[in-house]
Design a protein around this motif. Structure first.
Motif, PDB file in Angstrom:
ATOM      1  N   ARG A   1       0.803  -1.223   0.102  1.00 33.36           N
ATOM      2  CA  ARG A   1       0.050  -0.248  -0.035  1.00 33.36           C
ATOM      3  C   ARG A   1       0.850   1.253   0.059  1.00 33.36           C
ATOM      4  O   ARG A   1       0.493   2.404  -0.753  1.00 33.36           O
ATOM      5  CB  ARG A   1      -1.022   0.161   1.354  1.00 33.36           C
ATOM      6  CG  ARG A   1      -1.851  -1.169   1.477  1.00 33.36           C
ATOM      7  CD  ARG A   1      -3.226  -0.703   0.812  1.00 33.36           C
ATOM      8  NE  ARG A   1      -4.123  -2.115   0.439  1.00 33.36           N
ATOM      9  CZ  ARG A   1      -4.840  -2.522   1.650  1.00 33.36           C
ATOM     10  NH1 ARG A   1      -4.880  -2.226   2.584  1.00 33.36           N
ATOM     11  NH2 ARG A   1      -5.618  -3.540   1.223  1.00 33.36           N
TER      12      ARG A   1
ATOM     13  N   LYS B   1       2.005   1.607  -3.307  1.00 28.42           N
ATOM     14  CA  LYS B   1       1.029   1.857  -4.295  1.00 28.42           C
ATOM     15  C   LYS B   1       0.677   3.696  -4.023  1.00 28.42           C
ATOM     16  O   LYS B   1       0.506   4.383  -5.248  1.00 28.42           O
ATOM     17  CB  LYS B   1      -0.238   1.258  -3.998  1.00 28.42           C
ATOM     18  CG  LYS B   1      -1.492   1.664  -4.936  1.00 28.42           C
ATOM     19  CD  LYS B   1      -2.571   0.804  -4.288  1.00 28.42           C
ATOM     20  CE  LYS B   1      -3.865   1.314  -5.305  1.00 28.42           C
ATOM     21  NZ  LYS B   1      -5.163   0.523  -4.699  1.00 28.42           N
TER      22      LYS B   1
ATOM     23  N   ALA C   1      -5.058   5.956  -2.038  1.00 29.85           N
ATOM     24  CA  ALA C   1      -4.038   5.226  -1.718  1.00 29.85           C
ATOM     25  C   ALA C   1      -3.603   5.584  -0.484  1.00 29.85           C
ATOM     26  O   ALA C   1      -3.272   4.845   0.393  1.00 29.85           O
ATOM     27  CB  ALA C   1      -3.235   5.247  -3.031  1.00 29.85           C
TER      28      ALA C   1
END
Length: 151
Positions: free
Chosen positions: A26, A29, A104
């Protein structure tokens, strides 16, 4: 799973390793979305600046005596209309990428805070004393702060 996370000691169970791997994904990202947003933002700003400079120099300057003349010269070249559409599209793409970046970041922060909140469940007894080593590893390798919930 990342080899660094996978090679953590036996006091970190598989579920915890999977959570750490997910938070790293994450974070990556989020970093990618942040970079893409910044690149498109700067491209759109510079494109708009140079186009407005071009308009000032070649349309507004010579035809400043009349708005009708400026407008006529502006619409007489299809290049002006196309570049205007491109600039509008770039700013629209900037907005979309900003929303993706925010999403995100929200996902990353939520998972990071969940790990912090559940740390007492993830590291029990002897492992609790060694969890700071995992936190330092995450901070050093991926710039993920698991010591505090605040950004």
């Amino acid at each position: 799973m990342n080899s660094t996370i996978q090679n953590l000691s036996e006091w970190t169970d598989h579920a915890t390793k999977q959570m750490l791997h997910n938070v790293v994904e994450r974070k990556q990202k989020f970093d990618k979305a942040k970079k893409n947003h910044l690149i498109v933002l700067w491209i759109s700003v510079f494109t708009a600046f140079f186009f407005f400079y071009y308009l000032y120099k070649y349309v507004m300057g010579p035809y400043s005596y009349s708005f009708a003349a400026m407008f006529s010269v502006y619409v007489s070249k299809s290049f002006h209309v196309y570049i205007t559409m491109v600039i509008i599209g770039l700013f629209g793409a900037t907005k979309v990428l900003y929303q993706k970046k925010e999403k995100a970041e929200k996902e990353y922060q939520a998972l990071r805070c969940e790990i912090i909140d559940r740390s007492k469940d993830l590291w029990k007894e002897d492992a609790w004393k060694k969890r700071h080593q995992v936190y330092e590893l995450m901070k050093k390798n991926w710039d993920i702060n698991l010591f505090h919930e605040s950004k």
